[in-house]
Scaffold this motif. Structure first.
Motif, PDB file in Angstrom:
ATOM      1  N   ALA A  79      -4.251 -11.096  15.126  1.00  0.00           N
ATOM      2  CA  ALA A  79      -2.886 -10.841  14.652  1.00  0.00           C
ATOM      3  C   ALA A  79      -1.861 -11.614  15.496  1.00  0.00           C
ATOM      4  O   ALA A  79      -0.891 -12.156  14.958  1.00  0.00           O
ATOM      5  N   LEU A 129       4.661 -17.709  10.012  1.00  0.00           N
ATOM      6  CA  LEU A 129       4.642 -16.445   9.281  1.00  0.00           C
ATOM      7  C   LEU A 129       5.830 -16.350   8.327  1.00  0.00           C
ATOM      8  O   LEU A 129       5.705 -15.893   7.190  1.00  0.00           O
ATOM      9  N   TYR A 134     -11.492  -5.196   0.529  1.00  0.00           N
ATOM     10  CA  TYR A 134     -10.292  -4.481   0.988  1.00  0.00           C
ATOM     11  C   TYR A 134     -10.581  -3.001   1.245  1.00  0.00           C
ATOM     12  O   TYR A 134     -10.065  -2.424   2.189  1.00  0.00           O
ATOM     13  N   LEU A 168       2.613  -1.277   7.801  1.00  0.00           N
ATOM     14  CA  LEU A 168       1.851  -2.048   8.795  1.00  0.00           C
ATOM     15  C   LEU A 168       2.566  -3.295   9.343  1.00  0.00           C
ATOM     16  O   LEU A 168       2.113  -3.860  10.323  1.00  0.00           O
ATOM     17  N   THR A 169       3.649  -3.723   8.714  1.00  0.00           N
ATOM     18  CA  THR A 169       4.366  -4.876   9.288  1.00  0.00           C
ATOM     19  C   THR A 169       5.546  -4.394  10.129  1.00  0.00           C
ATOM     20  O   THR A 169       5.641  -4.698  11.312  1.00  0.00           O
ATOM     21  N   ILE A 178       4.266  -3.016   3.660  1.00  0.00           N
ATOM     22  CA  ILE A 178       5.046  -3.777   4.645  1.00  0.00           C
ATOM     23  C   ILE A 178       5.787  -2.809   5.587  1.00  0.00           C
ATOM     24  O   ILE A 178       5.794  -2.992   6.800  1.00  0.00           O
ATOM     25  N   LEU A 222      -5.280  -3.589  -8.157  1.00  0.00           N
ATOM     26  CA  LEU A 222      -5.281  -5.030  -7.849  1.00  0.00           C
ATOM     27  C   LEU A 222      -6.569  -5.669  -8.387  1.00  0.00           C
ATOM     28  O   LEU A 222      -6.544  -6.777  -8.936  1.00  0.00           O
ATOM     29  N   HIS A 225      -6.228 -12.785   3.775  1.00  0.00           N
ATOM     30  CA  HIS A 225      -5.850 -11.483   4.339  1.00  0.00           C
ATOM     31  C   HIS A 225      -7.064 -10.548   4.405  1.00  0.00           C
ATOM     32  O   HIS A 225      -7.250  -9.829   5.394  1.00  0.00           O
ATOM     33  N   PHE A 230      -3.830 -16.186  -0.505  1.00  0.00           N
ATOM     34  CA  PHE A 230      -3.358 -15.261   0.522  1.00  0.00           C
ATOM     35  C   PHE A 230      -4.268 -14.031   0.570  1.00  0.00           C
ATOM     36  O   PHE A 230      -4.661 -13.571   1.653  1.00  0.00           O
ATOM     37  N   PHE A 257      -5.299   5.449   8.509  1.00  0.00           N
ATOM     38  CA  PHE A 257      -6.357   5.976   7.646  1.00  0.00           C
ATOM     39  C   PHE A 257      -7.122   7.119   8.311  1.00  0.00           C
ATOM     40  O   PHE A 257      -8.280   7.359   7.990  1.00  0.00           O
ATOM     41  N   TYR A 290      -3.929   3.843  -0.958  1.00  0.00           N
ATOM     42  CA  TYR A 290      -4.383   2.465  -0.738  1.00  0.00           C
ATOM     43  C   TYR A 290      -5.532   2.131  -1.692  1.00  0.00           C
ATOM     44  O   TYR A 290      -5.571   1.051  -2.285  1.00  0.00           O
ATOM     45  N   PHE A 346      -9.375  -8.071  16.832  1.00  0.00           N
ATOM     46  CA  PHE A 346      -8.436  -7.889  15.717  1.00  0.00           C
ATOM     47  C   PHE A 346      -6.998  -8.128  16.181  1.00  0.00           C
ATOM     48  O   PHE A 346      -6.227  -8.839  15.528  1.00  0.00           O
ATOM     49  N   VAL A 402      -3.632   0.487  12.151  1.00  0.00           N
ATOM     50  CA  VAL A 402      -4.563   0.659  11.022  1.00  0.00           C
ATOM     51  C   VAL A 402      -5.363   1.943  11.197  1.00  0.00           C
ATOM     52  O   VAL A 402      -5.516   2.733  10.265  1.00  0.00           O
TER      53      VAL A 402
HETATM   54  C1  HEM Z   1      -6.446  -2.032   2.075  1.00  0.00           C
HETATM   55  C2  HEM Z   1      -6.603  -2.762   3.098  1.00  0.00           C
HETATM   56  C3  HEM Z   1      -5.519  -3.510   3.828  1.00  0.00           C
HETATM   57  C4  HEM Z   1      -5.363  -3.481   5.183  1.00  0.00           C
HETATM   58  C5  HEM Z   1      -6.189  -2.742   6.187  1.00  0.00           C
HETATM   59  C6  HEM Z   1      -4.226  -4.336   5.486  1.00  0.00           C
HETATM   60  C7  HEM Z   1      -3.750  -4.581   6.766  1.00  0.00           C
HETATM   61  C8  HEM Z   1      -2.583  -5.238   7.064  1.00  0.00           C
HETATM   62  C9  HEM Z   1      -2.017  -5.362   8.395  1.00  0.00           C
HETATM   63  C10 HEM Z   1      -2.627  -4.788   9.674  1.00  0.00           C
HETATM   64  C11 HEM Z   1      -0.870  -6.062   8.280  1.00  0.00           C
HETATM   65  C12 HEM Z   1       0.119  -6.431   9.410  1.00  0.00           C
HETATM   66  C13 HEM Z   1      -0.304  -7.720  10.027  1.00  0.00           C
HETATM   67  C14 HEM Z   1       0.526  -8.010  11.261  1.00  0.00           C
HETATM   68  O1  HEM Z   1       1.732  -7.749  11.237  1.00  0.00           O
HETATM   69  O2  HEM Z   1      -0.035  -8.496  12.205  1.00  0.00           O
HETATM   70  C15 HEM Z   1      -0.704  -6.393   6.871  1.00  0.00           C
HETATM   71  C16 HEM Z   1       0.346  -7.130   6.349  1.00  0.00           C
HETATM   72  C17 HEM Z   1       0.468  -7.469   5.012  1.00  0.00           C
HETATM   73  N1  HEM Z   1      -0.399  -7.152   3.985  1.00  0.00           N
HETATM   74 FE1  HEM Z   1      -2.063  -6.032   4.161  1.00  0.00          FE
HETATM   75  N2  HEM Z   1      -3.722  -4.870   4.320  1.00  0.00           N
HETATM   76  C18 HEM Z   1      -4.481  -4.386   3.274  1.00  0.00           C
HETATM   77  C19 HEM Z   1      -4.313  -4.655   1.934  1.00  0.00           C
HETATM   78  C20 HEM Z   1      -3.344  -5.491   1.419  1.00  0.00           C
HETATM   79  C21 HEM Z   1      -3.199  -5.826   0.034  1.00  0.00           C
HETATM   80  C22 HEM Z   1      -4.107  -5.325  -1.074  1.00  0.00           C
HETATM   81  C23 HEM Z   1      -2.114  -6.671  -0.068  1.00  0.00           C
HETATM   82  C24 HEM Z   1      -1.498  -7.332  -1.284  1.00  0.00           C
HETATM   83  C25 HEM Z   1      -1.540  -6.877  -2.499  1.00  0.00           C
HETATM   84  C26 HEM Z   1      -1.577  -6.839   1.248  1.00  0.00           C
HETATM   85  C27 HEM Z   1      -0.464  -7.586   1.566  1.00  0.00           C
HETATM   86  C28 HEM Z   1       0.102  -7.688   2.813  1.00  0.00           C
HETATM   87  C29 HEM Z   1       1.341  -8.378   3.097  1.00  0.00           C
HETATM   88  C30 HEM Z   1       2.223  -9.109   2.072  1.00  0.00           C
HETATM   89  C31 HEM Z   1       1.583  -8.251   4.477  1.00  0.00           C
HETATM   90  C32 HEM Z   1       2.776  -8.760   5.267  1.00  0.00           C
HETATM   91  C33 HEM Z   1       2.382 -10.019   5.956  1.00  0.00           C
HETATM   92  C34 HEM Z   1       3.553 -10.497   6.783  1.00  0.00           C
HETATM   93  O3  HEM Z   1       3.862  -9.891   7.806  1.00  0.00           O
HETATM   94  O4  HEM Z   1       4.159 -11.463   6.352  1.00  0.00           O
HETATM   95  N3  HEM Z   1      -2.346  -6.126   2.128  1.00  0.00           N
HETATM   96  N4  HEM Z   1      -1.755  -5.888   6.167  1.00  0.00           N
END
Ligand code: HEM
Length: 243
Positions: A66, A83, A230, A149-150, A146, A189, A48, A44, A171, A182, A62, A167
């Motif tokens: 999504a 999802l 990341y 951004l979710t 979550i 991590l 991601h 994952f 930032f 972050y 982008f 996003v």
């Molecule tokens: C630092 C840079 C990161 C960015 C820019 C980022 C960006 C995003 C974005 C934009 C979403 C929403 C996606 C959507 O709803 O379309 C998301 C969801 C998520 N991200 Fe990240 N992320 C980052 C790092 C991480 C890391 C390090 C992890 C895990 C340790 C992580 C775990 C998740 C999870 C679990 C979701 C939820 C996915 C879902 O909706 O089921 N992310 N992220």
């Protein structure tokens, strides 16, 4: 001299019932759980990270990515189902990973009747010693992430149809503390992954000092690659490269 029978020893024909653990609860079984769930979580993380890097191809690409994620699996699955399946699998993997790690850590502590006098000196690498706290920081980060951004609750834009705008708002330079949080979580991590990957590569590779050195180097490359992958997104927004 009298002979006294040893009552604890089984006599001939007596069935001895010993308490055995089911294979999955044995140390080897729990380590397998750690490995399988760790691999799922890492898959994952790789996907991601690659998805996040699409932000460098423009807002439209982008956002399109999504939205594509939400439609993945259609028409076999209804929109959004993929999802939810992914969320379910990841949650189960995460819980199993934490439970197995906790049981293994408790057992190893219980097996050592005398505590180490100089714990820090003999506990292995920095990454190994920080697994527990690293895990807690990552867990708290994922909850924040979550909601940010979710669901959009903690995001200044918080519009699920415009992930790129979310996003970028996240930032922005005036919210430098979000980028800092972050960055710290992603570095935690990285340490966590280095130790996890090292354990996995060591088990898979040659059990020699050379094999161990190689496993250590491969784990370092993997962890640094993912951490940098990341980190570039928040820093690209912070410095105005992505807007
Ligand atoms: C630092 C840079 C990161 C960015 C820019 C980022 C960006 C995003 C974005 C934009 C979403 C929403 C996606 C959507 O709803 O379309 C998301 C969801 C998520 N991200 Fe990240 N992320 C980052 C790092 C991480 C890391 C390090 C992890 C895990 C340790 C992580 C775990 C998740 C999870 C679990 C979701 C939820 C996915 C879902 O909706 O089921 N992310 N992220």
């Amino acid at each position: 001299m009298h002979w006294t029978p040893d009552r604890s020893a089984p006599s001939v024909g007596q069935v001895v019932i010993t308490k055995t653990r089911s294979p999955i609860r044995s140390n080897v079984g729990l380590k397998a759980v750690m490995a399988v769930t760790g691999i799922l979580l890492v898959l994952f993380l790789i996907a991601h990270m690659l998805g996040n890097l699409k932000i460098f191809t423009g807002a439209e690409a982008f956002n399109h990515y999504a939205h594509w994620l939400r439609d993945l699996g259609t028409p076999l699955l209804a929109a959004g189902w993929y999802l939810w399946i992914q969320r379910g699998v990841l949650l189960i993997a995460l819980v199993a990973h934490i439970v197995a790690a906790t049981v293994l850590a408790r057992r190893s502590r219980a097996a050592r009747p005398v505590k180490y006098a100089h714990r820090t000196k003999v506990q292995g690498s920095y990454a190994a010693r920080t697994m527990r706290w690293g895990g807690v920081i990552i867990g708290l980060f994922v909850i924040y992430h979550i909601l940010d951004l979710t669901t959009g609750h903690l995001n200044p834009v918080g519009d699920p149809t415009r992930p790129q705008a979310n996003v970028v708002a996240d930032f922005a330079p005036e919210r430098w503390y979000v980028t800092l949080f972050y960055a710290l979580a992603v570095i935690a991590l990285g340490f966590h992954l280095r130790h996890g990957a090292f354990s996995a590569f060591r088990s898979l590779g040659q059990q020699t000092p050379r094999g161990e050195r190689r496993a250590r180097a491969a784990a370092l490359v993997f962890a640094v690659g993912l951490t940098v992958g990341y980190l570039v997104v928040p820093f690209a927004v912070l410095t105005g490269l992505v807007s």
